[in-house]
Design an enzyme around this catalytic site. Sequence first.
Site, PDB file in Angstrom:
ATOM      1  N   ALA A   1       0.856  -1.202   0.000  1.00 52.48           N
ATOM      2  CA  ALA A   1       0.000   0.000   0.000  1.00 52.48           C
ATOM      3  C   ALA A   1       0.882   1.239   0.000  1.00 52.48           C
ATOM      4  O   ALA A   1       2.030   1.196   0.465  1.00 52.48           O
ATOM      5  CB  ALA A   1      -0.876  -0.028   1.245  1.00 52.48           C
TER       6      ALA A   1
ATOM      7  N   GLY B   1       0.697  -5.153   0.974  1.00 51.52           N
ATOM      8  CA  GLY B   1      -0.408  -5.267   0.032  1.00 51.52           C
ATOM      9  C   GLY B   1       0.019  -5.892  -1.282  1.00 51.52           C
ATOM     10  O   GLY B   1      -0.797  -6.509  -1.975  1.00 51.52           O
TER      11      GLY B   1
ATOM     12  N   GLU C   1      -0.183  -9.459  -0.688  1.00 46.68           N
ATOM     13  CA  GLU C   1      -1.599  -9.809  -0.534  1.00 46.68           C
ATOM     14  C   GLU C   1      -2.299  -9.869  -1.898  1.00 46.68           C
ATOM     15  O   GLU C   1      -3.150 -10.721  -2.140  1.00 46.68           O
ATOM     16  CB  GLU C   1      -2.283  -8.805   0.395  1.00 46.68           C
TER      17      GLU C   1
ATOM     18  N   GLU D   1       3.744  -5.172   7.443  1.00 45.77           N
ATOM     19  CA  GLU D   1       2.830  -4.169   8.012  1.00 45.77           C
ATOM     20  C   GLU D   1       3.061  -3.953   9.503  1.00 45.77           C
ATOM     21  O   GLU D   1       2.894  -2.848  10.015  1.00 45.77           O
ATOM     22  CB  GLU D   1       1.375  -4.586   7.783  1.00 45.77           C
TER      23      GLU D   1
HETATM   24  C1  LIG Z   1      -5.429  -2.488   3.594  1.00 51.15           C
HETATM   25  C2  LIG Z   1      -3.920  -2.197   3.635  1.00 51.15           C
HETATM   26  C3  LIG Z   1      -3.067  -3.394   3.905  1.00 51.15           C
HETATM   27  C4  LIG Z   1      -1.723  -3.218   3.355  1.00 51.15           C
HETATM   28  C5  LIG Z   1      -0.804  -2.488   3.984  1.00 51.15           C
HETATM   29  C6  LIG Z   1       0.516  -2.285   3.384  1.00 51.15           C
HETATM   30  O1  LIG Z   1       0.842  -2.776   2.322  1.00 51.15           O
HETATM   31  S1  LIG Z   1       1.559  -1.301   4.250  1.00 51.15           S
HETATM   32  C7  LIG Z   1       3.026  -1.234   3.263  1.00 51.15           C
HETATM   33  C8  LIG Z   1       3.799  -2.489   3.357  1.00 51.15           C
HETATM   34  N1  LIG Z   1       5.022  -2.350   2.650  1.00 51.15           N
HETATM   35  C9  LIG Z   1       6.170  -2.021   3.257  1.00 51.15           C
HETATM   36  O2  LIG Z   1       6.229  -1.866   4.447  1.00 51.15           O
HETATM   37  C10 LIG Z   1       7.369  -1.864   2.361  1.00 51.15           C
HETATM   38  C11 LIG Z   1       8.044  -0.551   2.664  1.00 51.15           C
HETATM   39  N2  LIG Z   1       9.170  -0.316   1.784  1.00 51.15           N
HETATM   40  C12 LIG Z   1      10.366  -0.918   1.952  1.00 51.15           C
HETATM   41  O3  LIG Z   1      10.562  -1.741   2.822  1.00 51.15           O
HETATM   42  C13 LIG Z   1      11.468  -0.500   1.037  1.00 51.15           C
HETATM   43  O4  LIG Z   1      11.161   0.775   0.539  1.00 51.15           O
HETATM   44  C14 LIG Z   1      11.710  -1.452  -0.171  1.00 51.15           C
HETATM   45  C15 LIG Z   1      12.266  -2.784   0.360  1.00 51.15           C
HETATM   46  C16 LIG Z   1      10.424  -1.682  -0.916  1.00 51.15           C
HETATM   47  C17 LIG Z   1      12.741  -0.795  -1.126  1.00 51.15           C
HETATM   48  O5  LIG Z   1      13.878  -0.460  -0.401  1.00 51.15           O
HETATM   49  P1  LIG Z   1      15.006   0.483  -1.066  1.00 51.15           P
HETATM   50  O6  LIG Z   1      16.111   0.552  -0.071  1.00 51.15           O
HETATM   51  O7  LIG Z   1      15.283   0.012  -2.414  1.00 51.15           O
HETATM   52  O8  LIG Z   1      14.328   1.908  -1.218  1.00 51.15           O
HETATM   53  P2  LIG Z   1      13.784   2.916  -0.101  1.00 51.15           P
HETATM   54  O9  LIG Z   1      13.338   2.201   1.123  1.00 51.15           O
HETATM   55  O10 LIG Z   1      14.738   4.031   0.047  1.00 51.15           O
HETATM   56  O11 LIG Z   1      12.455   3.443  -0.816  1.00 51.15           O
HETATM   57  C18 LIG Z   1      12.513   4.177  -2.030  1.00 51.15           C
HETATM   58  C19 LIG Z   1      11.424   5.201  -2.028  1.00 51.15           C
HETATM   59  O12 LIG Z   1      10.149   4.530  -2.053  1.00 51.15           O
HETATM   60  C20 LIG Z   1       9.339   4.981  -0.996  1.00 51.15           C
HETATM   61  N3  LIG Z   1       8.503   3.847  -0.572  1.00 51.15           N
HETATM   62  C21 LIG Z   1       8.899   2.582  -0.379  1.00 51.15           C
HETATM   63  N4  LIG Z   1       7.841   1.813  -0.065  1.00 51.15           N
HETATM   64  C22 LIG Z   1       6.766   2.633  -0.084  1.00 51.15           C
HETATM   65  C23 LIG Z   1       5.395   2.419   0.135  1.00 51.15           C
HETATM   66  N5  LIG Z   1       4.900   1.210   0.428  1.00 51.15           N
HETATM   67  N6  LIG Z   1       4.585   3.474   0.059  1.00 51.15           N
HETATM   68  C24 LIG Z   1       5.044   4.687  -0.246  1.00 51.15           C
HETATM   69  N7  LIG Z   1       6.349   4.940  -0.479  1.00 51.15           N
HETATM   70  C25 LIG Z   1       7.192   3.914  -0.397  1.00 51.15           C
HETATM   71  C26 LIG Z   1      10.319   5.418   0.075  1.00 51.15           C
HETATM   72  O13 LIG Z   1       9.727   6.318   0.964  1.00 51.15           O
HETATM   73  C27 LIG Z   1      11.402   6.062  -0.774  1.00 51.15           C
HETATM   74  O14 LIG Z   1      10.942   7.342  -1.146  1.00 51.15           O
HETATM   75  P3  LIG Z   1      11.970   8.550  -1.344  1.00 51.15           P
HETATM   76  O15 LIG Z   1      12.717   8.652  -0.050  1.00 51.15           O
HETATM   77  O16 LIG Z   1      12.837   8.127  -2.480  1.00 51.15           O
HETATM   78  O17 LIG Z   1      11.107   9.715  -1.624  1.00 51.15           O
END
Ligand SMILES: CCC/C=C/C(=O)SCCNC(=O)CCNC(=O)[C@H](O)C(C)(C)COP(=O)([O-])OP(=O)([O-])OC[C@H]1O[C@@H](n2cnc3c(N)ncnc32)[C@H](O)[C@@H]1OP(=O)([O-])[O-]
Length: 719
Positions: A61, A100, A103, A123
């Site tokens: 998400a 997500g 999912e 999450e």
């Molecule tokens: C009903 C709902 C149920 C579902 C809930 C969910 O899914 S909750 C979500 C569950 N998912 C997670 O928890 C995954 C969270 N993300 C991660 O763990 C890591 O970003 C990665 C492993 C995907 C990539 O790592 P990497 O070291 O290669 O890169 P990096 O970490 O530096 O990120 C690069 C840029 O992308 C941005 N950004 C990233 N993800 C999101 C996002 N979801 N959204 C928005 N932005 C996001 C990040 O801020 C950064 O922006 P910036 O600073 O460039 O402006």
Amino acid sequence: MARYARVKGSIALITLTNPPVNALSAAVRRGIMESVSRALKDEQVKAVVFCGENEKFCGGADIKEFSGSMSGPPLVPLIHSIEAGEKPMVAAIEGVALGGGLELALGCHYRVANTKACLGLPEVTLGLLPAAGGTQRLPRLIGIPAALELITTGRHVSAQEALQLGIVDQVAQGSAVQAAMELALSVIGQPLNPRRLSLRAPVWAPDVDGVCDAALAQVKQRSRGAMAPVACVQAVRAAAMLPYSKGMERERQLMDTLFRSGQAQAMQYAFFAQRNAGKWSLPNGSQWNNTRARDVQRAGVIGLGTMGRGIAVSLVKAGISVVAIETDAKQLESGKKAVTAMLQRDAQRRGVSPPLHLLTFTLSFHQLRDVDLVIEAVFEDMNLKKRVFSDLCKVLRANSLICTNTSGLNVDELAAVTDRQPLVVGMHFFAPAHVMKLLEVVYGARSSPEAVATAMALGKRIEKVCVAVGNCSGFVGNRMLKLYLDQSVYMLEEGATPEQVDQALEEFGFAMGIFKVSDLSGLDVGWRVRKASGLIGPDVDPVKPSRWRLGRRYCPLPDMLCQQGRFGQKTGRGWYLYDSPGSKEAKSDPEIQTFLEDYRRKYGIIPRRITSQEVIERCAFALANEGFRILEDRIAASPEDIDVIYLFGYGWPRHRGGPMFYASQVGLSVVLEKLEHYHRIHPDVPSLEPSRLLRRLVAEGSPPIQQWKSHIKNLRSHL
Ligand SMILES: CCC/C=C/C(=O)SCCNC(=O)CCNC(=O)[C@H](O)C(C)(C)COP(=O)([O-])OP(=O)([O-])OC[C@H]1O[C@@H](n2cnc3c(N)ncnc32)[C@H](O)[C@@H]1OP(=O)([O-])[O-]
């Protein structure tokens, strides 16, 4: 934000397009919904493959949307419509399938990953649970115990492990999209009901209740006070006990509670704060995106004590050649043994061979002539460090950087003895340096932006969370820590016990209370620093040491403990008692109770009851108050930077965001009021006096923390 294409005649290829991680924003969800509907209507299409642009399936998400009002098609019915679709749906997972994103893949009938993919439901690390059916579908696919482990930890798994667990059906060596298309073609016409996870019963396991109870106990112990891991267990338990539709209802109720909680806000704030810390800026306007870092191929590490060893291991693990120096042959040998053993253990765990060929151990500074950068990690003594710095200048190339791992000494004073002040920066690692994630990169008055960029880039390469900070005594982390420690020992004088203070802090969420941490780090360390700073000297009365030094309240309790040889875990006695020197289990020590009672009697202090609330307020608000001063002084660029330092270096609980976030969440006017109250009671503790910046922010209407940076800029001219 989802591209539709018909390929191989009968396959609809739906590509999520929302760089950098193809997060499921409203536009992406809308794009998927329209594409799925088109694919289902198109009679030529016999199967559907989902993939993500730039070889990244989906990062989940869009976390940015969580702080605003949600719009666009909701994810849960969208995933249901995919699962219910009457054509085979296949997820082609490359890069990441997280939250997500996974999912969505679990809603598909088949999943193919390529070898480099990683999958997970993280999450819980954002204070949430996988509420798009993840808590209900995953247990039906891989069983309750495995699902519990993945969902409560948020751990990412490799494609190979995902295959073993049964999360994916196939791991492709090359393109997952190609393999998914082949799989899709091969399953056209096969029944889809057996592939619909919502129709399955959870994989049977004996004593599901017992498994869930054990998981609950474990998460409560591991993440004290955090709501999300507990809710994750409750949701998975619902998957085991209830029909799918009821389980989904439970998942939604739990998510609603979490979503509205301050904890989720704190953890999402922490997610972005961590990423923003890498976008450093200096007061002169130089910053991460206008300064080039130098490449570092070879580095020197001076001193192979605990810190030097950890630093050498971190560098070598990142593929950097290291020349490790000691002045004494015996020290060199024991350092070599320790570093080699750490690298061997790590390599064994990862199933690779240890990169020992990258290491040179030597007594000779001359071996440093080719290195790009040196990290000095000798004893915390200004004169010794100065000697090392001037010796280094005699052998290093003129353009090599010199970095110091000091935990608080003046970086400018050290730079001044060199022939290259612009090339000197601090790299403050935290012990053990190969484990702890935090790195404070300290810029001095004359450090060049290029040197800062190089240290920050090197830190990132060795997988540290780096924060650029200015030069002052203790930098950010230790400067604030001192005041937190002061409050803790003052409370002992006033009537508390180490156990009471630690318990309050642990209930707040710290993994360990301050007195247990002090015992672990060694009480002699601070004692030495206090001696060096002139707080302890021959004029101090050994029988009744003064409680007033350098014009303010002083607590001699830690010095008195050290005088008794109580240095903490290493001597088996500190604020607590240990079974033997080096053992870790802290036990209450009746001698400490008597010692504190005698002490209070000697100074005529009437002990009073100190509540947990007072412990938290005095510790947390003293930290935040100093944080505001640090912002005033431009030592940290933003409150996020301070919070990242406390989250990654000092065990501040993530679900509380950090001391600055906590202050904003409690309310700045409340923090101000409380500090005024405690300062009135303790006028001899200047650090409790509310900072000017806090007062100004309250006067400006307590703006949200995300806006402080611009307020600070405006306010600075008035301060
Ligand atoms: C009903 C709902 C149920 C579902 C809930 C969910 O899914 S909750 C979500 C569950 N998912 C997670 O928890 C995954 C969270 N993300 C991660 O763990 C890591 O970003 C990665 C492993 C995907 C990539 O790592 P990497 O070291 O290669 O890169 P990096 O970490 O530096 O990120 C690069 C840029 O992308 C941005 N950004 C990233 N993800 C999101 C996002 N979801 N959204 C928005 N932005 C996001 C990040 O801020 C950064 O922006 P910036 O600073 O460039 O402006």
